[in-house]
Write an enzyme that holds these catalytic residues in place. Sequence first.
Site, short mmCIF file in Angstrom:
data_model
loop_
_atom_site.label_atom_id
_atom_site.label_comp_id
_atom_site.label_asym_id
_atom_site.label_seq_id
_atom_site.Cartn_x
_atom_site.Cartn_y
_atom_site.Cartn_z
N GLY A 92 0.83 -1.20 0.00
CA GLY A 92 0.00 0.00 0.00
C GLY A 92 0.87 1.25 0.00
N ARG B 57 -1.34 7.84 4.72
CA ARG B 57 -1.76 8.48 5.97
C ARG B 57 -0.61 8.63 6.98
NH1 ARG B 57 -6.89 4.49 6.44
NH2 ARG B 57 -5.51 3.28 5.08
N GLU C 58 -16.73 -1.95 3.47
CA GLU C 58 -15.69 -1.01 3.90
C GLU C 58 -16.35 0.26 4.45
OE1 GLU C 58 -12.22 -1.49 4.05
OE2 GLU C 58 -13.20 -3.42 3.94
N ALA D 235 38.97 13.79 41.26
CA ALA D 235 37.95 14.64 40.64
C ALA D 235 38.57 15.54 39.57
CB ALA D 235 37.28 15.50 41.71
N SER E 85 43.61 14.90 41.79
CA SER E 85 42.49 15.68 41.25
C SER E 85 42.99 16.67 40.20
CB SER E 85 41.82 16.47 42.37
OG SER E 85 41.19 15.57 43.24
N ALA F 267 48.05 16.59 42.17
CA ALA F 267 46.83 17.30 41.79
C ALA F 267 47.20 18.46 40.88
CB ALA F 267 46.12 17.81 43.03
C1 UD1 Z 1 -8.27 -3.07 5.52
C2 UD1 Z 1 -9.55 -3.83 5.16
C3 UD1 Z 1 -10.58 -3.59 6.24
C4 UD1 Z 1 -10.05 -4.07 7.55
C5 UD1 Z 1 -8.72 -3.39 7.89
C6 UD1 Z 1 -8.10 -4.07 9.08
C7 UD1 Z 1 -9.62 -3.92 2.73
C8 UD1 Z 1 -10.25 -3.36 1.48
N1 UD1 Z 1 -10.01 -3.36 3.87
O1 UD1 Z 1 -8.57 -1.68 5.52
O2 UD1 Z 1 -11.77 -4.31 5.94
O3 UD1 Z 1 -11.00 -3.81 8.59
O4 UD1 Z 1 -7.80 -3.51 6.79
O5 UD1 Z 1 -6.92 -3.39 9.46
O6 UD1 Z 1 -8.86 -4.85 2.63
N2 UD1 Z 1 -2.08 -3.02 0.53
C9 UD1 Z 1 -1.38 -3.46 -0.58
N3 UD1 Z 1 -1.77 -3.01 -1.79
C10 UD1 Z 1 -2.82 -2.16 -1.97
C11 UD1 Z 1 -3.52 -1.73 -0.83
C12 UD1 Z 1 -3.13 -2.18 0.42
O7 UD1 Z 1 -0.44 -4.24 -0.46
O8 UD1 Z 1 -3.10 -1.83 -3.10
C13 UD1 Z 1 -1.63 -3.47 1.87
C14 UD1 Z 1 -1.21 -2.31 2.73
O9 UD1 Z 1 0.19 -2.09 2.61
C15 UD1 Z 1 -1.62 -2.76 4.13
C16 UD1 Z 1 -2.75 -3.72 3.89
O10 UD1 Z 1 -2.72 -4.07 2.53
O11 UD1 Z 1 -0.55 -3.42 4.78
C17 UD1 Z 1 -4.11 -3.12 4.24
O12 UD1 Z 1 -4.33 -1.97 3.45
P1 UD1 Z 1 -4.94 -0.63 4.06
O13 UD1 Z 1 -5.02 0.38 2.99
O14 UD1 Z 1 -4.23 -0.27 5.30
O15 UD1 Z 1 -6.42 -1.15 4.40
P2 UD1 Z 1 -7.41 -0.55 5.47
O16 UD1 Z 1 -8.03 0.68 4.94
O17 UD1 Z 1 -6.76 -0.48 6.78
CA CA Z 2 -4.66 -0.68 7.49
#
Ligand code: UD1
Ligand code: CA
Length: 485
Positions: A11, A15, A153, A383, A408, A426
């Site tokens: 991901g 944030r 979601e 010291a 010292s 010293a």
């Molecule tokens: C996700 C879940 C949500 C759950 C929550 C729990 C989905 C759509 N939603 O939301 O239901 O309650 O986690 O913590 O799965 N990632 C990728 N590639 C991408 C997008 C994300 O590898 O394209 C990875 C991110 O790096 C992360 C994980 O997947 O480690 C979760 O992604 P994130 O965007 O954090 O999902 P949440 O919005 O937290």
């Molecule tokens: Ca997450």
Amino acid sequence: MAARVVILAAGSGTRMRSALPKVLHPLAGRPLIDWVLDASGGVGSAAPVVVVGPGATVLRSHLAGRAELAEQALPQGTGDALRAARALVGEADPVVVLYGDAPLLRAASVRSLVERFAAGGADAVLLTGRPSDPSGYGRVVRDPDGGFRTIVEERDLPGGRDGPEAPGGGPEPVEVNAGAYAFAAAPLWAALERLSPANAQGEAYLTDVPARLTRVATVELADPEEMLGVNDRVQLARAAAVIRRRVLVRLMRGGVTVDDPASTWADAGVEVGADTVLRPGTVLAGRTRIGRACVVGPFAQLEDTEVGDGCRIGTAHLAGCRVADGVEIGPFNRVRPGSRLEAASRLGTFTEVVRSRIGPGSAVPHLSYLGDATLGRDVNVGAGTITTNWDGLGKHATVIGDGARIGSDTILVAPVAVGAGAYTGAGSVITEDVPAGALGLARARQRNLLGWVARRLARRREPSGDNGEAPARAAGEGPSGDESA
Ligand code: UD1
Ligand code: CA
């Protein structure tokens, strides 16, 4: 068929607002992803597959040798990320999917998914929980008979994230998706091919897969704290607090007294022996190990430091050093890397030590700086002693033999050696070696100018010019003035 773990970590982590990949942010001294790797450790025998983004060179090298890496070309959702792992996962079944940003999940919870799957009758087993604050999590929606229907979601709830409470929600805490799954491989891969990005984020959600499978079981977390996903730095701090508490609980169960767990920090790898007391404000970082029956703190910071048994360490900062048994340090010390304090040695107030060995029973009780120094046993350093180890070009060594007494305010201009049993006077500036048993004295001999004060005052009272001297000159006369004045 053997289970295989896939961890999603591709991901964009927007944030976090960070140049560092989200899963490399440290919690109790270890990157987030390491906690997830630990939690997955009990599943299958093959290394987990971690899905990473393009580039991500730091993350890739961090994972080298511990995971197989799949690449997701664009962050188009968790379902898309899992597709990217398919080739590496091969024939494994079930496929256990974890998110790289959920560091609090316990290995036992991951195992419970696999056990439920092995019990049969499910194409997917989902981990769910009922946290006090469900914000940000996908909501689990059930049929009136309680069977699993789907996951929605938060951003796709009616009215979006500010809309009404989750479907199926009531006075009870709502059930949400913890983000850990065990899937039967064949229906999983088939369902992933049919995912649609028709949702608020325009992504292929993994959370849409279970609704497409016929038999879905759920396992509810007894402790919903475990599911905390780290999306921003507020959640990072919350997760870090939980991990720190777990580390302290481990230490306390092992016989360590922690006076104030709220103000005491210990990294994951820290070890402390039984009957040691950690006073408030103590921070133990990295690979610090402390023996038995020590008292550490208040306000001690130890990093990558080894401490023996029965030591007392007051307010001090120690990094990269080794402290043997029965050593006393503090308060207000800095002990820097490459230092060894041997058994029953003592460092007192305002003493700094770097790359030095303080021999057994030796003491540096007050206000000293020892750099690149090697002290034998039972040396006493007065010291205000300073080793001048740096000549502007390089570092030089000071060697002090067994039983020597450094007066010292001695300045030891390195390279220099003081022999066994020798003394320095010293206030000496020692630029040459002092042989064993000798007294090294290097200071100007004192002269006393008898009656000097009275003469000075008398001269002040005389009118200007009477003795042919300006009063200003007389006032400026000092101990360095004319001896016969
Ligand atoms: C996700 C879940 C949500 C759950 C929550 C729990 C989905 C759509 N939603 O939301 O239901 O309650 O986690 O913590 O799965 N990632 C990728 N590639 C991408 C997008 C994300 O590898 O394209 C990875 C991110 O790096 C992360 C994980 O997947 O480690 C979760 O992604 P994130 O965007 O954090 O999902 P949440 O919005 O937290
Ligand atoms: Ca997450």
